[in-house]
Scaffold this motif. Structure first.
Motif, PDB file in Angstrom:
ATOM      1  N   LEU A  75      -2.017   9.771  -0.692  1.00  0.00           N
ATOM      2  CA  LEU A  75      -3.429   9.792  -0.350  1.00  0.00           C
ATOM      3  C   LEU A  75      -2.959  11.165   0.728  1.00  0.00           C
ATOM      4  O   LEU A  75      -3.317  12.438   1.205  1.00  0.00           O
ATOM      5  CB  LEU A  75      -3.768   8.904   0.407  1.00  0.00           C
ATOM      6  N   SER A  76      -1.589  10.700   1.086  1.00  0.00           N
ATOM      7  CA  SER A  76      -1.312  12.270   1.795  1.00  0.00           C
ATOM      8  C   SER A  76      -0.626  13.336   1.384  1.00  0.00           C
ATOM      9  O   SER A  76      -0.803  14.690   1.270  1.00  0.00           O
ATOM     10  CB  SER A  76       0.372  11.785   2.400  1.00  0.00           C
TER      11      SER A  76
ATOM     12  N   THR B  72      -6.061  -1.755  -1.814  1.00  0.00           N
ATOM     13  CA  THR B  72      -4.471  -2.637  -1.408  1.00  0.00           C
ATOM     14  C   THR B  72      -5.179  -3.993  -0.958  1.00  0.00           C
ATOM     15  O   THR B  72      -4.527  -4.342  -0.352  1.00  0.00           O
ATOM     16  CB  THR B  72      -3.648  -1.953  -1.130  1.00  0.00           C
TER      17      THR B  72
ATOM     18  N   ARG C  44      -8.212   7.364  -1.349  1.00  0.00           N
ATOM     19  CA  ARG C  44      -8.063   6.958   0.022  1.00  0.00           C
ATOM     20  C   ARG C  44      -8.594   5.518  -0.667  1.00  0.00           C
ATOM     21  O   ARG C  44      -8.799   4.404  -0.345  1.00  0.00           O
ATOM     22  CB  ARG C  44      -8.909   7.704   1.226  1.00  0.00           C
TER      23      ARG C  44
ATOM     24  N   LEU D 163      -5.880   3.230  -2.408  1.00  0.00           N
ATOM     25  CA  LEU D 163      -5.190   2.652  -1.175  1.00  0.00           C
ATOM     26  C   LEU D 163      -6.651   1.700  -0.587  1.00  0.00           C
ATOM     27  O   LEU D 163      -6.022   0.200   0.238  1.00  0.00           O
ATOM     28  CB  LEU D 163      -5.350   3.914   0.390  1.00  0.00           C
ATOM     29  N   SER D 164      -7.774   1.415  -0.470  1.00  0.00           N
ATOM     30  CA  SER D 164      -8.756   0.182   0.358  1.00  0.00           C
ATOM     31  C   SER D 164      -8.287  -0.380  -0.319  1.00  0.00           C
ATOM     32  O   SER D 164      -8.429  -1.914  -0.490  1.00  0.00           O
ATOM     33  CB  SER D 164     -10.016   0.850   0.645  1.00  0.00           C
TER      34      SER D 164
ATOM     35  N   PRO E 162       0.018  -0.956   0.065  1.00  0.00           N
ATOM     36  CA  PRO E 162       0.193  -0.224   0.452  1.00  0.00           C
ATOM     37  C   PRO E 162       1.048   1.042   0.198  1.00  0.00           C
ATOM     38  O   PRO E 162       0.347   2.198   0.227  1.00  0.00           O
ATOM     39  CB  PRO E 162      -0.863  -0.259   1.446  1.00  0.00           C
ATOM     40  N   ARG E 163       2.352   1.132   0.322  1.00  0.00           N
ATOM     41  CA  ARG E 163       2.981   2.443   0.262  1.00  0.00           C
ATOM     42  C   ARG E 163       2.612   3.307  -0.917  1.00  0.00           C
ATOM     43  O   ARG E 163       2.454   4.740  -0.285  1.00  0.00           O
ATOM     44  CB  ARG E 163       4.381   2.295   0.161  1.00  0.00           C
TER      45      ARG E 163
ATOM     46  N   GLN F  66      -0.418   5.088  -0.378  1.00  0.00           N
ATOM     47  CA  GLN F  66      -0.749   6.300   1.087  1.00  0.00           C
ATOM     48  C   GLN F  66       0.366   7.214   0.691  1.00  0.00           C
ATOM     49  O   GLN F  66      -0.056   8.144   1.064  1.00  0.00           O
ATOM     50  CB  GLN F  66      -0.255   5.127   2.230  1.00  0.00           C
TER      51      GLN F  66
END
Length: 512
Positions: free
Chosen positions: A147-148, A216, A210, A213-214, A140-141, A144
Motif C-alpha cells: 500500500l505504501s 488481513t 488498501r 490490507l483490510s 499485515p506487513r 502494508q
C-alpha cells in the motif's frame, strides 16, 4: 436206529413267541391308559382347586351370554368397579405428526482472502457473533508495504500532472500572442491527459492495496453461532483452504424441514395465502418434552412422487438455543382448530360390531352404550359426534367387564388415589349409607366380589352366582370391612396377585 428229531428235544415250556407278547401288550394297554387318565384328572383337580371363595362361586356360576355392547360378559349383573371421566366441550386441534430435521437459516465458512501467517484469533468457540465482528488477524506487513508503494507512485504522478497543467496554461497564453506554434500547445494538452490517466491508475493500485490490507483483518460475514476453529495460530492460511478458519451458523432464527402427506397441501397453501399463521411444534424424538414453537414459512414447489409428500419449511425464533442444526425432532403441524366440540377421553372410545361407542354412567349407577362418530385427537381427548352431553360420565377403565345395563361403582383412575379413598374402620358402607342413596348398591361386598371376579376371570374360573345378583357370597364373611375396602381399591393386577396365594392355602386368605 432212530435218532430223536428237533421236535422231540424241544421242551414244552419254551419262550413265548413274538405274537404272544404283542397280544399281552394289547390286553394291558387299556389299563395303562386308564391309569394315566386317572392320574391326569387327580393332578388337574389338585392344581385347579381354588379358595373357598372360588369353590363356592364356581358351583353356582354359569357363563353369561355376550351382549352386543362388546367385551367379556361373565359378570352379567355384578357390580363392577370402573373409572369414569366427564364429557366436556373444548377446542380440538387438527394436527399432523412428522419427523423433521433442523437446519441453520444461513451457514458460512470463514476463509482467508489473502495468504499469510495467522497471528490472532478473537473469538471463543461456540459464542454468538455479530456480522462484521473481528474474528482473526493475518500478518499485515507485506500488504502494508504494498500500500505504501502504491501511494508513493500516486503522489509522484500527481506532481507531474500538476506541473503539466501549469505548462499547459502557460502555452495557451503564448499561443494567443503567436509566440509558439499551435503544435506545441497540442502536445502539452496530450501530456496532461496522459498524466491524468496515470494518476487514475495509481489511485486504483492504492485502493487495491488498501483492500488487500483490510483482508488481513478477518471479520464475520453473518451473525450466528461460531463453531470450532479449523486452524491454529502460527499457521499459514490461504484462500484455497477447504475448511477455512471457522464456520458460522445462523441459529436465531433457525429453520425446520419436514415432509407431510400431499393431501394436506391445499389446506397449507390456503392458509399461507390468507396470511394466517400455521403453528408448528418441535418435540424431542421421544415426545416427552416440547423444544420450541414456530410457524410455517413456505412449502416446496413440487411433490415428491416416490413418497407422495411435500417438504415444508418452518421457522423458530430459537432464543433459548434449544434447537441445533441437523437435530432430528418430532413435529406437530397444526392445520386447524375445531372450536367448542364435544370431547371425551380417547380411552373411552371403543369399537365393536355396532361401530364406535362409549359406556355412559347413568344416575342409577348403571351403564348404557352410546354409538359415536370419532374425530380428531388432541392430547388424549377425542372429538366425537353422537348423543352425548357435557358433564355426562363415560367409562375410561374397566370397560372389558361391562355390558348394557351393568351395575358399576366409580373408583379413582389412579391406584394411589384409590388407596387413599378407603373408608375408616367401624362398619361397612352399606351400613353408613341411607337406603335412598344410589351409591348404596355399590357396597363393600359388591366391590370385593367384583375384585374376586376380576381374579377369577384372569385365571379362567367362572364368576360366583352370588356376585351375578349383587348378593354377598359366603366367602366374603371371612373378610373384614377394611380388607373389603382394600380389595375394592386394588387394580386388576393387584387383585390377581392377592388371590393367587389362596390357591395354595385355603384356610385363611392373605391380608391385603
Amino acid at each position: 436206529m432212530n435218532h430223536p428229531t428237533e421236535q422231540d428235544v424241544t421242551p414244552h415250556h419254551s419262550i413265548p413267541s413274538s405274537s404272544g407278547r404283542r397280544g399281552w401288550v394289547r390286553r394291558a394297554m387299556p389299563w395303562l391308559l386308564a391309569l394315566l387318565l386317572v392320574g391326569a384328572a387327580l393332578w388337574w383337580w389338585k392344581t385347579n382347586e381354588g379358595s373357598p371363595a372360588e369353590s363356592d362361586t364356581a358351583q353356582a356360576s354359569g357363563r353369561a351370554d355376550r351382549a352386543p355392547g362388546g367385551g367379556g360378559r361373565r359378570f352379567a349383573n355384578a357390580v363392577q368397579p370402573v373409572s369414569a371421566q366427564a364429557v366436556r366441550r373444548q377446542d380440538i386441534r387438527i394436527s399432523v405428526n412428522a419427523i423433521g430435521s433442523i437446519s441453520a437459516l444461513n451457514t458460512a465458512i470463514v476463509h482467508a482472502q489473502v495468504s499469510g501467517v495467522l497471528q490472532r484469533l478473537n473469538f471463543q468457540e461456540g459464542q454468538q457473533v455479530r456480522a462484521g465482528q473481528w474474528l482473526a488477524q493475518i500478518d499485515p506487513r507485506v500488504f502494508q508495504a504494498a500500500l505504501s508503494q502504491a501511494e508513493g507512485g500516486l503522489a509522484r504522478d500527481k506532481a507531474q500532472l500538476d506541473n503539466a497543467r501549469i505548462d499547459l496554461e502557460r502555452y495557451r497564453g503564448l499561443l494567443a500572442k503567436d509566440a509558439i506554434p499551435k503544435q506545441q500547445l497540442d502536445t502539452q494538452e496530450a501530456l496532461v491527459r496522459q498524466l491524468e490517466g496515470t494518476v487514475k491508475a495509481d489511485q486504483g493500485a492504492v485502493d487495491s492495496a488498501r483492500v488487500q490490507l483490510s483482508y488481513t483483518r478477518v471479520t464475520a460475514p453473518i451473525a450466528g453461532r461460531i463453531g470450532l476453529k479449523q486452524v491454529d495460530l502460527g499457521n499459514v492460511v490461504q484462500p484455497g483452504d477447504a475448511n477455512g478458519i471457522v464456520s458460522i451458523t445462523q441459529t436465531q432464527p433457525i429453520s425446520l424441514i419436514f415432509a407431510v402427506p400431499a393431501v394436506h397441501v391445499p389446506t397449507i397453501t390456503a392458509r399461507l395465502r390468507s396470511g394466517a399463521p400455521i403453528p408448528v411444534e418441535a418435540w424431542e424424538r421421544g415426545g416427552q418434552r416440547q423444544l420450541a414453537v414456530g410457524r410455517v414459512a413456505t412449502v416446496d414447489n413440487a411433490i415428491d412422487p416416490s413418497t407422495d409428500t411435500i417438504k415444508v419449511k418452518a421457522v423458530f425464533p430459537n432464543r433459548d438455543e434449544a434447537l441445533f442444526p441437523n437435530q432430528a425432532v418430532s413435529v406437530t403441524l397444526q392445520l386447524d382448530v375445531l372450536t367448542d366440540v364435544i370431547a371425551v377421553p380417547q380411552a373411552a372410545v371403543l369399537r365393536g360390531a355396532q361401530g364406535f361407542y362409549v359406556y355412559v354412567v347413568n344416575d342409577d349407577n348403571t351403564v348404557s352404550t352410546r354409538v359415536v362418530t370419532p374425530g380428531a385427537v388432541d392430547e388424549g381427548w377425542m372429538a366425537v359426534e353422537g348423543p352425548l352431553k357435557p358433564d355426562e360420565k363415560v367409562v375410561i377403565d374397566g370397560t372389558d367387564r361391562l355390558r348394557e345395563g351393568a351395575k358399576v361403582e366409580l373408583i379413582a383412575a389412579d391406584p394411589k388415589q384409590r388407596a387413599g379413598a378407603s373408608a375408616p374402620a367401624g362398619g361397612s358402607r352399606r351400613q353408613r349409607r341411607g337406603p335412598d342413596d344410589p351409591a348404596s348398591t355399590t357396597s363393600q361386598p359388591a366391590a370385593a366380589a367384583s375384585a374376586a371376579g376380576g381374579e377369577r376371570r384372569a385365571s379362567g374360573s367362572p364368576p360366583a352366582s352370588g356376585t351375578s345378583t349383587g348378593e354377598r357370597p359366603r366367602w366374603m364373611d371371612r373378610l373384614s370391612p377394611e380388607q373389603a375396602d382394600k380389595v375394592k381399591a386394588m387394580s386388576p393386577d393387584e387383585r390377581r396377585a392377592w388371590f393367587r396365594p389362596q390357591r395354595e392355602g385355603r384356610d385363611n386368605p392373605p391380608s391385603p
